[in-house]
Structure formats: structure tokens, C-alpha cells
Enzyme design. Structure first.
Site, PDB file in Angstrom:
ATOM      1  CB  THR A  76      -0.923  -0.016   1.245  1.00 45.81           C
ATOM      2  OG1 THR A  76      -1.787  -1.137   1.131  1.00 45.81           O
ATOM      3  CG2 THR A  76      -1.731   1.256   1.376  1.00 45.81           C
ATOM      4  CD  GLN A 183      -3.298 -11.108  -4.243  1.00 44.53           C
ATOM      5  OE1 GLN A 183      -3.019 -12.313  -4.210  1.00 44.53           O
ATOM      6  NE2 GLN A 183      -3.738 -10.459  -3.178  1.00 44.53           N
ATOM      7  CB  SER A 203       2.511  -7.248  -0.149  1.00 46.39           C
ATOM      8  OG  SER A 203       2.181  -7.381   1.199  1.00 46.39           O
ATOM      9  CB  CYS A 328     -14.638  -7.177   4.214  1.00 47.84           C
ATOM     10  SG  CYS A 328     -14.867  -8.764   3.480  1.00 47.84           S
TER      11      CYS A 328
END
Ligand code: PLP
Length: 499
Positions: A76, A183, A203, A328
């Protein structure tokens, strides 16, 4: 007999368990490598060596030069870093960024921020499988464009973009390319050089590394400005004493990437078996992940007629972890921007679940998950009453046998007041308060937007509670459906459950 409560983790795109080798390496560094890499004596030199070796390892894993790697606190941060720094660098020269609408929130949120600073942002449409429409991209990228954002693999659907083509198109107009490779790492071979990417972000915790550790690749010669000021660390780009144990853990995880890649075929086989099994159980499911050009571990699946909040809660009851296709977000029940971009309606998005497997997933896990889904779909699982926002009236609210359990976070409660007479205990701490809850009353579980209440209700069911219900769409939904009752009663007689 269906064996309850195995733990099956099928949410590896959210995060992965930390590997033994990473744990060992981090423990070693924490125990023996406390020197500040910027100091001059032996302990410091040892620390500086760990830092340099980590940079070399990361560079090797993605076929980059060690000088092209900057360690960050997360992907991020790395995405923020590139976007904000380039906007500053190109101010007055070029003023536009073109992005896919399906990028991660860390890109989209930063783009929203940059719009407020005068940067023009345009979105390139994707087709109904989520692939970038390259003909449209070509039209959007012009001489005013300084950056194109195109993630390599999508976290929700697994779609793999043709980043090499995107780089070609962008470079032709003099624009740079940021590719979020979070990813893709460890799931598909990744060579930043041959793809032509200018900035790539990673990440650690998606590849069995620690959380709070990221890496940024900046192609030699590409512009890059200091992001955190006040120190010479990371070549003056990111000031602050390095989190050496996290960096060493990240490097150790990157070292294992070739091994992860070897598992890709097996993982894909298991994913395909899972999808085929789901189709057998419920033939009307829709699979939102493409068959070709997709991560081997990811399946985004829409279950018509089943709310994902309920499905996730029921799967959790069986010890199975999956994520919703929709965000979410505790503040609202906005459906996922990725699913919206590929044409799903809000209702379809709210019936979508993402399964993401890893090298640790076994055939037994898949069989167990399928049996759990079969039980849920055939109605053999324990059903918990769902109360719609419109249904929740004075009769239920003030019935002495109703015990309202409000599991929201404090900040949600500031945004929307609670139901009258509610008992408050935040969602993650519920296990601490189980002993305080009455077994002889009807417990009505409420949350902010409808995602957490079913989880808690099914958790209580697994603890032997029988008189349970939950509020669909949460307090946000109730406030919208019953503004009269909200005005008259919300926030009255709230009690905090104390341990
Ligand atoms: N980009 C993608 C595609 C992700 O899936 C994630 C994590 O969910 C991130 C960026 C953010 O990574 P981090 O948790 O290191 O900030």
C-alpha cells in the site's frame, strides 16, 4: 458423518501463514542483529550486510538490479509512494494518470486523493472477464499522460493483465507504467525487466512473509522522489531506521518464490477440482475468474440466491475461511468495485465469494470445503433467522425476550447510533464475552453493514447458543429502512458488556 471444525484456510489472497523458514530467519535477526545499519561498528556492519543481502535476494527473485529495490512498510505504501511522487515530479509537465478501474484500493484511493490535487484520472474499461480493453487504453493514453496503472494479477478474480502490451502502449506516448505485482508473485513467473514495467510493488505477507513489509521496484533511470523525509535510509527515498527483521523475513519469503512456483500446477488442479465440485453441488453458480490467463489459485464464484455474508459465516462455522467478492467494509455494504467493473449487479456481487488456495491446500481440504458447501446449499446446516431491516420494528426491539448484541467497532457507532437497549461488544473480542451472554433470550446480533453479524451469530451457534438471529444489512440498512424508528429510539439505553 460430516466431521465438523477442521480448519481450512482458503483466503490466501488476503494473507498467507508465515513459513517456518521466514519465522526462523526473523527470529535470528531479532536475536542477533540489533545493530543500526547506519552506524559504523561491527554489529552495525552485520546489520547493513543483512540489509544488502536482502536487497540482492529480492532483486534476484524478480530479475532486477539490487539498486532498483526500495524496502517499504507495505505494498500500500509502495503504491502511494509511486503515485504521489510521480504526480509531484510531473507537475506542470504532464497531468494525467490512466488506470484500470479494477486496481487495488491502495491505488484507487490514492488516485482519488490526487484528483483533489488537480491530477486528471481516467479509467480504461475492462471486458466482462476483467481484461483491460487495450484498444480503449490506446485512445486514453496521450501526450499529457505520465503514468498508466495496470496490476499484473487481480486480487479478487485472479485475472492476469497483458502488462507487456500495456507497457508498449504507454511507452509509445512517453508514459510510465506502475504494475501492482502483489498477487502475481509466487503464483506466476515474474520478470519485471522483460515485461517493461517501470514501477512494480510487492508485499511479503502474500508469499508466507511477515505483514508490514513491502518492496518497490523502480527501473534504473525512472524518476523517483523521497517519500519519507529526514534520513538517508533507502538511498534517501524512505527515511527511518530500517525494520531489519521484517526486511530479512521479506527476503527469505522471496527466496522461496521458485519453490512456490513449482506448486502452481498442483494448486491449479485443486482449484479446478473445487470449481467443478461447486458446479456439481449448485449448477447455477457463475465463475467470475477466467479459465485462461488467470492466477492458478483463485476462483471468484457467484452463488445465486445466497448472500455472501451468510455463506462466509456458515463456512466459518465449519472452520473454512474465505472472503467476500464484495468489499468487507464495515462502514457500508458497497459491492466490490472489481465485480461491478466486470458487469455484476450489486446483488450478484453480494452473492460472490472468493476462494484462494495456496501451496498448503490439500485435496482433503477441497473435499471438506465441498462437503460443507453441499450441506449449506441443501439446508442441512443449522439455519439462523435473518431479520430484514424493514422487519425490525418496536415489537422485536422492545420484546423483553430480545437481547440485542451490537458487535460494531467504536468508530462505526460514531457514524450510526445503536439500537435501543443494545449490548455492545466489538466483533473481534466476542470470544471474551461469550460467558456473559444469556442463553434463555433471543440474541439478535447486529453489525454496521451486515457482514460481521452472521459471523458472530454462527460463532455463537458453534458455542451451543440456539436462540439466535441477525440483522441483515446492519445498522446502515436499518437506519435507511426505518428512519422514523432511528430518529425516535436510536442510541437509547445502550449498555457496554464488560468482561
Ligand atoms: N495490492 C494488491 C493487489 C493486494 O492484494 C494487496 C493486499 O491486499 C495490496 C496491494 C496491499 O498490500 P499490503 O497489505 O502490503 O499493503
Amino acid at each position: 458423518m460430516f466431521q465438523l471444525r477442521r480448519t481450512v484456510y482458503l483466503d490466501n489472497n488476503a494473507t498467507t501463514p508465515v513459513s517456518k523458514s521466514v519465522q526462523k530467519r526473523m527470529a535470528q535477526v531479532l536475536a542477533h542483529c540489533y545493530g543500526n545499519p547506519s552506524s559504523l561498528y561491527q554489529d552495525a556492519r552485520d546489520a547493513a550486510m543483512v540489509l544488502q543481502e536482502s536487497r540482492e535476494t529480492v532483486a534476484r527473485a524478480i530479475n532486477a538490479d539490487p539498486a532498483e529495490i526500495t524496502f517499504t512498510g507495505s505494498a500500500t505504501e509502495a503504491n502511494n509512494n509511486v503515485l504521489v511522487c510521480l504526480a509531484e515530479h510531473f507537475a506542470g509537465k504532464r497531468g494525467k494518470i490512466v488506470s484500470l478501474p479494477t486496481e487495488h484500493a491502495s491505488v484507487l484511493g490514492t488516485l482519488d486523493y490526487l484528483k483533489t490535487r488537480g491530477v486528471a484520472v481516467e479509467y480504461c474499461p475492462v471486458d466482462d472477464m476483467g481484461f483491460a480493453r487495450l484498444d480503449e487504453l490506446e485512445k486514453l493514453v496521450d501526450e499529457n499522460t505520465f503514468l498508466v496503472c495496470c496490476m499484473l494479477a487481480n486480487n479478487e478474480t485472479g485475472v492476469l493483465q497483458d502488462v507487456a502490451r500495456v507497457c508498449e502502449l504507454a511507452h509509445r506516448k512517453g508514459a510510465l507504467v506502475l504494475s501492482d505485482c502483489v498477487q502475481a508473485l509466487g503464483k506466476v513467473p515474474l520478470d519485471v525487466g522483460s515485461l517493461g514495467i517501470d514501477y512494480a510493488t510487492y508485499s511479503a505477507h502474500k508469499v508466507h512473509g511477515p505483514k508490514g513489509a513491502g518492496a518497490l521496484y523502480v527501473k534504473n533511470g525512472a524518476p523517483h522522489l523521497p517519500f519519507i523525509h529526514g534520513g538517508h535510509q533507502e538511498s534517501g527515498l524512505r527515511a527511518g531506521t530500517e525494520s531489519l527483521h521484517n526486511i530479512a523475513g521479506l527476503a527469505c519469503a522471496f527466496e522461496d518464490v521458485p519453490c512456490l512456483l513449482k506448486h502452481a500446477v498442483t494448486i491449479q488442479g485443486l482449484r479446478d477440482r473445487l470449481v467443478a465440485g461447486l458446479r456439481n453441488i449448485k449448477p447455477d453458480i457463475a465463475v467470475n475468474s477466467p479459465e485462461q490467463r488467470c492466477l492458478p489459485n483463485t476462483a471468484s464464484v457467484t452463488f445465486p440466491g445466497i448472500a455472501n455474508a451468510v455463506l462466509m459465516a456458515e463456512l466459518d462455522y465449519y472452520g473454512i475461511a474465505v472472503s467476500a467478492g464484495s468489499a468487507c467494509n464495515t462502514q457500508s455494504d458497497e459491492p466490490s468495485h472489481v465485480l461491478a467493473a466486470i458487469g455484476l449487479t450489486p446483488d450478484q456481487a453480494r452473492q460472490t465469494v472468493r476462494f484462494s488456495l495456496s501451496d498448503r491446500t490439500t485435496a482433503r481440504d477441497v473435499r471438506y470445503a465441498l462437503r460443507a458447501v453441499a450441506n449449506i446449499v441443501s439446508g442441512k446446516s443449522p439455519a439462523i433467522a435473518m431479520i430484514s431491516p424493514a422487519q425490525l420494528d418496536q415489537k422485536i426491539l422492545f420484546d423483553p425476550s430480545t437481547y440485542i448484541l451490537d458487535v460494531r467497532f467504536w468508530y462505526d457507532r460514531l457514524a450510526v447510533k445503536g439500537l435501543p437497549g443494545a449490548h455492545e461488544s466489538s466483533f473481534p473480542f466476542i470470544s471474551r464475552y461469550v460467558g456473559k451472554l444469556p442463553r434463555d433470550r433471543n440474541i439478535l446480533v447486529v453489525c454496521q453493514a451486515g457482514a460481521n453479524a452472521p459471523m458472530v451469530a454462527y460463532y455463537l451457534r458453534s458455542k451451543g447458543f440456539r436462540r439466535l438471529s441477525f440483522l441483515m444489512a446492519g445498522m446502515v440498512g436499518w437506519k435507511a429502512a426505518r428512519p422514523d424508528l432511528y430518529l425516535a429510539y436510536a442510541g437509547r439505553d445502550i449498555a457496554v458488556i464488560t468482561p
